[in-house]
Design an enzyme around this catalytic site. Structure first.
Site, PDB file in Angstrom:
ATOM      1  N   SER A  80      25.842  49.235  31.352  1.00  0.00           N
ATOM      2  CA  SER A  80      25.652  50.486  32.115  1.00  0.00           C
ATOM      3  C   SER A  80      26.288  51.604  31.313  1.00  0.00           C
ATOM      4  CB  SER A  80      26.363  50.359  33.476  1.00  0.00           C
ATOM      5  OG  SER A  80      26.475  51.612  34.109  1.00  0.00           O
ATOM      6  N   TYR A 117      33.955  48.384  38.553  1.00  0.00           N
ATOM      7  CA  TYR A 117      32.583  48.261  38.027  1.00  0.00           C
ATOM      8  C   TYR A 117      32.553  48.701  36.563  1.00  0.00           C
ATOM      9  CZ  TYR A 117      27.514  49.037  37.657  1.00  0.00           C
ATOM     10  OH  TYR A 117      26.190  49.004  37.267  1.00  0.00           O
TER      11      TYR A 117
HETATM   12  P1  NAD Z   1      19.566  45.403  42.677  1.00  0.00           P
HETATM   13  O1  NAD Z   1      20.677  45.290  43.672  1.00  0.00           O
HETATM   14  O2  NAD Z   1      18.283  46.031  43.070  1.00  0.00           O
HETATM   15  O3  NAD Z   1      19.268  43.975  42.024  1.00  0.00           O
HETATM   16  C1  NAD Z   1      20.290  43.113  41.612  1.00  0.00           C
HETATM   17  C2  NAD Z   1      19.822  41.690  41.774  1.00  0.00           C
HETATM   18  O4  NAD Z   1      20.900  40.818  41.367  1.00  0.00           O
HETATM   19  C3  NAD Z   1      19.496  41.341  43.236  1.00  0.00           C
HETATM   20  O5  NAD Z   1      18.237  40.717  43.318  1.00  0.00           O
HETATM   21  C4  NAD Z   1      20.612  40.403  43.641  1.00  0.00           C
HETATM   22  O6  NAD Z   1      20.238  39.442  44.617  1.00  0.00           O
HETATM   23  C5  NAD Z   1      20.964  39.753  42.310  1.00  0.00           C
HETATM   24  N1  NAD Z   1      22.293  39.160  42.335  1.00  0.00           N
HETATM   25  C6  NAD Z   1      23.448  39.708  42.792  1.00  0.00           C
HETATM   26  N2  NAD Z   1      24.457  38.822  42.694  1.00  0.00           N
HETATM   27  C7  NAD Z   1      23.918  37.696  42.150  1.00  0.00           C
HETATM   28  C8  NAD Z   1      24.462  36.426  41.818  1.00  0.00           C
HETATM   29  N3  NAD Z   1      25.746  36.119  42.019  1.00  0.00           N
HETATM   30  N4  NAD Z   1      23.641  35.497  41.276  1.00  0.00           N
HETATM   31  C9  NAD Z   1      22.329  35.772  41.069  1.00  0.00           C
HETATM   32  N5  NAD Z   1      21.760  36.960  41.378  1.00  0.00           N
HETATM   33  C10 NAD Z   1      22.555  37.901  41.911  1.00  0.00           C
HETATM   34  O7  NAD Z   1      20.236  46.175  41.454  1.00  0.00           O
HETATM   35  P2  NAD Z   1      19.621  46.866  40.141  1.00  0.00           P
HETATM   36  O8  NAD Z   1      19.852  48.301  40.292  1.00  0.00           O
HETATM   37  O9  NAD Z   1      18.272  46.355  39.823  1.00  0.00           O
HETATM   38  O10 NAD Z   1      20.703  46.326  39.106  1.00  0.00           O
HETATM   39  C11 NAD Z   1      20.415  45.409  38.091  1.00  0.00           C
HETATM   40  C12 NAD Z   1      21.480  45.531  37.018  1.00  0.00           C
HETATM   41  O11 NAD Z   1      21.479  46.857  36.499  1.00  0.00           O
HETATM   42  C13 NAD Z   1      22.903  45.289  37.526  1.00  0.00           C
HETATM   43  O12 NAD Z   1      23.628  44.559  36.542  1.00  0.00           O
HETATM   44  C14 NAD Z   1      23.473  46.693  37.648  1.00  0.00           C
HETATM   45  O13 NAD Z   1      24.883  46.705  37.527  1.00  0.00           O
HETATM   46  C15 NAD Z   1      22.787  47.373  36.501  1.00  0.00           C
HETATM   47  N6  NAD Z   1      22.707  48.830  36.591  1.00  0.00           N
HETATM   48  C16 NAD Z   1      22.051  49.432  37.625  1.00  0.00           C
HETATM   49  C17 NAD Z   1      21.994  50.827  37.668  1.00  0.00           C
HETATM   50  C18 NAD Z   1      21.278  51.560  38.782  1.00  0.00           C
HETATM   51  O14 NAD Z   1      21.451  52.792  38.896  1.00  0.00           O
HETATM   52  N7  NAD Z   1      20.493  50.904  39.602  1.00  0.00           N
HETATM   53  C19 NAD Z   1      22.601  51.583  36.647  1.00  0.00           C
HETATM   54  C20 NAD Z   1      23.256  50.928  35.622  1.00  0.00           C
HETATM   55  C21 NAD Z   1      23.290  49.545  35.586  1.00  0.00           C
END
Ligand code: NAD
Length: 276
Positions: A167, A180
């Site tokens: 991130s 985080y």
């Molecule tokens: P999201 O919440 O839509 O999806 C995350 C997925 O991870 C979900 O399907 C959830 O069930 C799964 N998950 C959570 N804990 C888990 C576990 N212990 N085992 C297996 N699966 C698990 O989130 P997103 O926004 O798609 O995020 C995906 C990645 O991107 C994450 O690592 C997040 O930190 C990173 N990220 C997101 C953003 C944003 O703005 N959305 C920005 C930077 C980084």
């Protein structure tokens, strides 16, 4: 099919043939991709993108319904995919995920370790031990465990590529999200260390660093307060938050043969946010 190293070999044999010819290639030497956190958001979009490229996709997630829904979307589009339930914080489940993946498809070529959670815990002194353990468990231990089981498979096959989701919070401060932020800095540490350890083995390890992307995670954190949503858009010089497809295309690029010389890199996909 273009093998890693082919570009340099072509150029050495025929210097008039520019390596740039291949630079934007999105061709894939491998056939099987794994996406963790593939039940939603960035993971689902990336699983769909791999499938569109003709790869067999293993979708892993805690969320059974969401994971099966991703697989149904891939099947509906004519692709091949399999859902395997897995909590990435549990060693035995991650080991079984990779055993089942090999039993089903016989190989692993690309792994996108993307499962992650975000908890806005307030200022550093307001965070709890439970929040620390939860965030570090999924975001750091989960990525480490996945790579622990993926690297021997890729090594045995003679190569492959891993991409981890970090991130922009892994590159600098994230006020009120210090745990985080620390977890995503750790993902970058794992990524760079693994990249160097396996650089001569045909295995590339990179990370993507998204800024704010329109997913459930974003909506949970921002949508309740419209001022926050406006702030989120304004923090990107392009004037908007990102889309899941924009992260998926960065992940596919890092896995593709076009990125054959890229390893240990953390690719920001952030609408210019970290350039300010
Ligand atoms: P999201 O919440 O839509 O999806 C995350 C997925 O991870 C979900 O399907 C959830 O069930 C799964 N998950 C959570 N804990 C888990 C576990 N212990 N085992 C297996 N699966 C698990 O989130 P997103 O926004 O798609 O995020 C995906 C990645 O991107 C994450 O690592 C997040 O930190 C990173 N990220 C997101 C953003 C944003 O703005 N959305 C920005 C930077 C980084």
């Amino acid at each position: 099919m273009m093998l890693p190293g082919r570009v340099v070999a072509d150029y050495a044999l025929n210097p008039t043939k520019q390596p740039l010819e291949h630079a934007m290639s999105m061709t894939f030497s491998g056939q099987v991709a794994l996406v963790t956190g593939g039940a939603a958001g960035i993971g689902r979009a990336t699983a769909l993108a791999f499938a569109r490229e003709g790869l067999k996709v293993v979708v892993a997630d805690l969320d059974l319904a969401g994971g099966e829904a991703t697989v149904a979307l891939i099947h509906a589009a004519g692709g091949e995919a399999l859902f395997i339930a897995c909590d990435v914080t549990r060693d035995a489940e991650v080991r079984q995920l990779h055993e089942r993946l090999i039993a089903a498809y016989g190989r692993l070529d690309y792994a996108y370790n993307n499962a992650g959670i975000e908890i806005e815990q307030g200022r550093l002194a307001e965070g709890s031990e439970a929040e620390f353990d939860a965030i570090m468990g999924v975001n750091v231990k989960g990525v480490w465990l996945c790579m622990k089981y993926q690297l021997p498979l890729l090594l045995a096959q003679g190569g492959g590529a891993i991409v981890n989701t970090a991130s922009v919070a892994g590159l600098g401060a994230a006020p009120k999200m210090s745990i985080y932020s620390a977890s995503k800095h750790a993902v970058i540490g794992l990524t760079k260390s693994a990249a160097i350890e396996y650089a001569k083995k045909g295995i590339r390890v990179n990370a993507v660093c998204p800024a704010v992307i329109d997913t459930d995670m974003f909506r949970r954190a921002y949508e309740a307060d419209p001022r926050k949503a406006e702030f989120a858009a304004a923090m990107h010089p392009v004037g908007r938050i990102g889309t899941v497809e924009e992260i998926a295309s960065a992940v596919l690029y890092l896995c593709s043969d076009g990125a054959a010389f890229t390893t240990g890199h953390c690719l920001t996909v952030d609408g210019g946010a970290t350039a300010i």
